[in-house]
Design a protein around this motif. Sequence first.
Motif, PDB file in Angstrom:
ATOM      1  N   LYS A  26       0.844  -1.194   0.000  1.00 12.04           N
ATOM      2  CA  LYS A  26       0.000   0.000   0.000  1.00 12.04           C
ATOM      3  C   LYS A  26       0.879   1.243   0.000  1.00 12.04           C
ATOM      4  CE  LYS A  26      -4.380  -1.396   2.083  1.00 12.04           C
ATOM      5  NZ  LYS A  26      -5.360  -1.116   3.139  1.00 12.04           N
ATOM      6  N   PRO A  27       0.372   2.344  -0.530  1.00  7.91           N
ATOM      7  CA  PRO A  27       1.136   3.599  -0.457  1.00  7.91           C
ATOM      8  C   PRO A  27       1.461   3.934   0.999  1.00  7.91           C
ATOM      9  CG  PRO A  27      -0.770   3.849  -1.894  1.00  7.91           C
ATOM     10  CD  PRO A  27      -0.912   2.520  -1.235  1.00  7.91           C
ATOM     11  N   ILE A  28       2.644   4.443   1.217  1.00 13.43           N
ATOM     12  CA  ILE A  28       3.126   4.718   2.570  1.00 13.43           C
ATOM     13  C   ILE A  28       2.193   5.670   3.328  1.00 13.43           C
ATOM     14  CG2 ILE A  28       4.649   6.696   2.131  1.00 13.43           C
ATOM     15  CD1 ILE A  28       6.001   3.655   3.890  1.00 13.43           C
ATOM     16  N   GLU A  29       1.496   6.541   2.580  1.00 12.57           N
ATOM     17  CA  GLU A  29       0.591   7.516   3.208  1.00 12.57           C
ATOM     18  C   GLU A  29      -0.611   6.835   3.871  1.00 12.57           C
ATOM     19  OE1 GLU A  29       2.902   8.467   0.024  1.00 12.57           O
ATOM     20  OE2 GLU A  29       0.897   7.676  -0.411  1.00 12.57           O
ATOM     21  N   GLN A  30      -0.886   5.598   3.495  1.00 12.67           N
ATOM     22  CA  GLN A  30      -2.061   4.893   4.028  1.00 12.67           C
ATOM     23  C   GLN A  30      -1.750   4.017   5.243  1.00 12.67           C
ATOM     24  OE1 GLN A  30      -4.161   2.736   0.943  1.00 12.67           O
ATOM     25  NE2 GLN A  30      -4.031   4.446  -0.492  1.00 12.67           N
ATOM     26  N   LEU A  31      -0.522   4.056   5.723  1.00 15.45           N
ATOM     27  CA  LEU A  31      -0.119   3.126   6.792  1.00 15.45           C
ATOM     28  C   LEU A  31      -0.457   3.609   8.205  1.00 15.45           C
ATOM     29  CD1 LEU A  31       3.343   1.759   5.542  1.00 15.45           C
ATOM     30  CD2 LEU A  31       1.031   1.015   4.978  1.00 15.45           C
ATOM     31  N   ALA A  62       0.074   5.539  14.773  1.00 13.73           N
ATOM     32  CA  ALA A  62       0.748   4.389  15.385  1.00 13.73           C
ATOM     33  C   ALA A  62       1.855   4.852  16.332  1.00 13.73           C
ATOM     34  CB  ALA A  62       1.325   3.480  14.305  1.00 13.73           C
ATOM     35  N   LYS A  63       2.631   5.828  15.877  1.00  9.20           N
ATOM     36  CA  LYS A  63       3.725   6.344  16.708  1.00  9.20           C
ATOM     37  C   LYS A  63       3.192   6.982  17.988  1.00  9.20           C
ATOM     38  CE  LYS A  63       7.281   7.238  13.212  1.00  9.20           C
ATOM     39  NZ  LYS A  63       8.013   8.262  12.446  1.00  9.20           N
ATOM     40  N   ALA A  64       2.082   7.691  17.875  1.00 10.25           N
ATOM     41  CA  ALA A  64       1.478   8.339  19.055  1.00 10.25           C
ATOM     42  C   ALA A  64       1.051   7.288  20.078  1.00 10.25           C
ATOM     43  CB  ALA A  64       0.278   9.191  18.638  1.00 10.25           C
ATOM     44  N   LEU A  65       0.421   6.216  19.601  1.00 13.25           N
ATOM     45  CA  LEU A  65      -0.018   5.149  20.506  1.00 13.25           C
ATOM     46  C   LEU A  65       1.175   4.423  21.122  1.00 13.25           C
ATOM     47  CD1 LEU A  65      -2.478   3.698  21.700  1.00 13.25           C
ATOM     48  CD2 LEU A  65      -2.416   2.131  19.749  1.00 13.25           C
ATOM     49  N   THR A  72      16.111  -4.802  -5.999  1.00 10.00           N
ATOM     50  CA  THR A  72      15.204  -3.651  -6.148  1.00 10.00           C
ATOM     51  C   THR A  72      14.226  -3.566  -4.988  1.00 10.00           C
ATOM     52  OG1 THR A  72      15.359  -3.835  -8.548  1.00 10.00           O
ATOM     53  CG2 THR A  72      13.513  -2.569  -7.681  1.00 10.00           C
ATOM     54  N   PHE A  73      13.649  -4.711  -4.626  1.00  8.56           N
ATOM     55  CA  PHE A  73      12.628  -4.694  -3.587  1.00  8.56           C
ATOM     56  C   PHE A  73      13.237  -4.472  -2.206  1.00  8.56           C
ATOM     57  CE2 PHE A  73       8.954  -6.088  -1.107  1.00  8.56           C
ATOM     58  CZ  PHE A  73       7.968  -5.361  -1.771  1.00  8.56           C
ATOM     59  N   LEU A  74      14.449  -4.985  -1.979  1.00 14.01           N
ATOM     60  CA  LEU A  74      15.120  -4.731  -0.699  1.00 14.01           C
ATOM     61  C   LEU A  74      15.389  -3.232  -0.531  1.00 14.01           C
ATOM     62  CD1 LEU A  74      16.378  -5.684   1.913  1.00 14.01           C
ATOM     63  CD2 LEU A  74      18.478  -6.248   0.657  1.00 14.01           C
ATOM     64  N   LYS A  75      15.809  -2.580  -1.611  1.00 17.39           N
ATOM     65  CA  LYS A  75      16.007  -1.119  -1.562  1.00 17.39           C
ATOM     66  C   LYS A  75      14.709  -0.411  -1.163  1.00 17.39           C
ATOM     67  CE  LYS A  75      19.630  -0.627  -5.101  1.00 17.39           C
ATOM     68  NZ  LYS A  75      19.875  -0.160  -6.489  1.00 17.39           N
ATOM     69  N   LYS A  76      13.591  -0.859  -1.738  1.00 15.32           N
ATOM     70  CA  LYS A  76      12.291  -0.246  -1.425  1.00 15.32           C
ATOM     71  C   LYS A  76      11.899  -0.482   0.025  1.00 15.32           C
ATOM     72  CE  LYS A  76      10.327  -0.418  -6.102  1.00 15.32           C
ATOM     73  NZ  LYS A  76       9.339  -1.091  -6.986  1.00 15.32           N
ATOM     74  N   GLU A  77      12.175  -1.690   0.525  1.00 18.56           N
ATOM     75  CA  GLU A  77      11.848  -2.001   1.923  1.00 18.56           C
ATOM     76  C   GLU A  77      12.670  -1.134   2.883  1.00 18.56           C
ATOM     77  OE1 GLU A  77       9.488  -4.992   3.327  1.00 18.56           O
ATOM     78  OE2 GLU A  77       8.833  -3.550   1.825  1.00 18.56           O
ATOM     79  N   ILE A  78      13.921  -0.901   2.529  1.00 16.92           N
ATOM     80  CA  ILE A  78      14.779  -0.028   3.344  1.00 16.92           C
ATOM     81  C   ILE A  78      14.173   1.380   3.390  1.00 16.92           C
ATOM     82  CG2 ILE A  78      17.043   1.115   3.453  1.00 16.92           C
ATOM     83  CD1 ILE A  78      18.217  -1.548   2.268  1.00 16.92           C
ATOM     84  N   GLU A  79      13.721   1.866   2.238  1.00 20.19           N
ATOM     85  CA  GLU A  79      13.117   3.203   2.186  1.00 20.19           C
ATOM     86  C   GLU A  79      11.826   3.261   3.003  1.00 20.19           C
ATOM     87  OE1 GLU A  79      14.564   5.958   1.012  1.00 20.19           O
ATOM     88  OE2 GLU A  79      16.244   4.587   0.699  1.00 20.19           O
ATOM     89  N   ARG A  80      11.028   2.198   2.961  1.00 19.88           N
ATOM     90  CA  ARG A  80       9.788   2.159   3.739  1.00 19.88           C
ATOM     91  C   ARG A  80      10.105   2.173   5.237  1.00 19.88           C
ATOM     92  NH1 ARG A  80       5.255   0.676   0.658  1.00 19.88           N
ATOM     93  NH2 ARG A  80       4.187  -0.483   2.277  1.00 19.88           N
ATOM     94  N   CYS A  81      11.145   1.446   5.621  1.00 22.99           N
ATOM     95  CA  CYS A  81      11.573   1.446   7.037  1.00 22.99           C
ATOM     96  C   CYS A  81      11.958   2.854   7.479  1.00 22.99           C
ATOM     97  CB  CYS A  81      12.755   0.494   7.243  1.00 22.99           C
ATOM     98  SG  CYS A  81      12.302  -1.246   7.259  1.00 22.99           S
ATOM     99  N   LYS A  82      12.673   3.553   6.604  1.00 19.60           N
ATOM    100  CA  LYS A  82      13.103   4.927   6.935  1.00 19.60           C
ATOM    101  C   LYS A  82      11.895   5.824   7.207  1.00 19.60           C
ATOM    102  CE  LYS A  82      17.344   5.118   4.159  1.00 19.60           C
ATOM    103  NZ  LYS A  82      17.936   5.728   2.949  1.00 19.60           N
ATOM    104  N   VAL A  83      10.883   5.735   6.338  1.00 17.51           N
ATOM    105  CA  VAL A  83       9.693   6.585   6.493  1.00 17.51           C
ATOM    106  C   VAL A  83       8.932   6.212   7.774  1.00 17.51           C
ATOM    107  CG1 VAL A  83       7.499   7.281   5.465  1.00 17.51           C
ATOM    108  CG2 VAL A  83       9.493   6.943   4.005  1.00 17.51           C
ATOM    109  N   ILE A  84       8.815   4.910   8.029  1.00 20.51           N
ATOM    110  CA  ILE A  84       8.121   4.453   9.240  1.00 20.51           C
ATOM    111  C   ILE A  84       8.899   4.860  10.491  1.00 20.51           C
ATOM    112  CG2 ILE A  84       7.476   2.361  10.542  1.00 20.51           C
ATOM    113  CD1 ILE A  84       6.894   1.078   7.723  1.00 20.51           C
ATOM    114  N   GLY A  85      10.236   4.824  10.385  1.00 21.22           N
ATOM    115  CA  GLY A  85      11.083   5.115  11.544  1.00 21.22           C
ATOM    116  C   GLY A  85      11.646   3.853  12.170  1.00 21.22           C
ATOM    117  N   ALA A  86      11.389   2.697  11.520  1.00 14.77           N
ATOM    118  CA  ALA A  86      11.915   1.419  12.024  1.00 14.77           C
ATOM    119  C   ALA A  86      13.403   1.314  11.696  1.00 14.77           C
ATOM    120  CB  ALA A  86      11.149   0.259  11.402  1.00 14.77           C
TER     121      ALA A  86
END
Length: 286
Positions: free
Chosen positions: A43-48, A53-56, A91-105
């Motif tokens: 899903k788009p990162i904006e929908q996560l 989640a961070k507040a909770l 390619t997909f590992l690079k994307k997962e790394i970027e998703r982790c960065k946005v999430i803060g994981a």
Amino acid sequence: MLIGSHVSMSGKEMLLGSVKEALSYGANTFMFYTGAPQNTVRKPIEQLKIAEAKALMEENNIDINNIVVHAPYIINLANTIKPETYELAVTFLKKEIERCKVIGAKILVLHPGSHVKAGVEAGLNQIVKGLNEATKDCGDVKIALETMAGKGSECGRTFDELEYIFNHVEDNSCLGFCLDTCHIHDAGYDLTKFDDILSELDQKIGLNRLLVVHVNDSKNERGAHKDRHENIGYGKIGFETLNKIVHHPKLKSVPKILETPYNNKIAPYKEEIEMFKTQTFNPNLK
């Protein structure tokens, strides 16, 4: 003690739902996939619902530095047989790394991969090549290479194989490892001698690189190379041994994550976490 389990991330609540699920188990950490582990649909990162989640998490003293993302199984950096499979993995590992960065994981668990009958050396060298390519811009995200059971042509079945990867990657500062109790038991390591295991890991990789422990019992005898998880205390490893591991002083600051099977479609994690908190086996779990 940092302990939690695998939780789902789906529906309308997404990551917020993951946090709620973890809290319902009495957990103070958790692990999730950013989408289905068998495919690349995300899903788009904006929908996560990351902010909610961070507040909770903050309200409930869950440190985002201790939450864990698991990369999907379809990432196979070890494949030298099909170039398209390898390219997809990078390619997909690079994307997962970027998703982790946005999430803060900060922790991304990765199965090293399977050499698909090309041989262990070929597989390990391909993993090194893939990590060199995929981890050029990791930022704060660490890749935790998981210890594997040695099922089929899995790489990472021995500490020596993981050591090889660490020693040959150009910049291993973004690498760590994930110790899975079921996997190393099935690979042949004796978990009743856990201090010896930690000493070997410290010597070959460095305990400072231990980022996550997957806490699972095993349905198999030691050395079976099968990877079949069992509920805590109901398998061949046993509650006493796993309880000592969870409470080991050297692992105090390391997140421990349960990935044990559901019983009649019901998650066992609340009861299993309670077992470790009270250090008492529950004979009525299943």
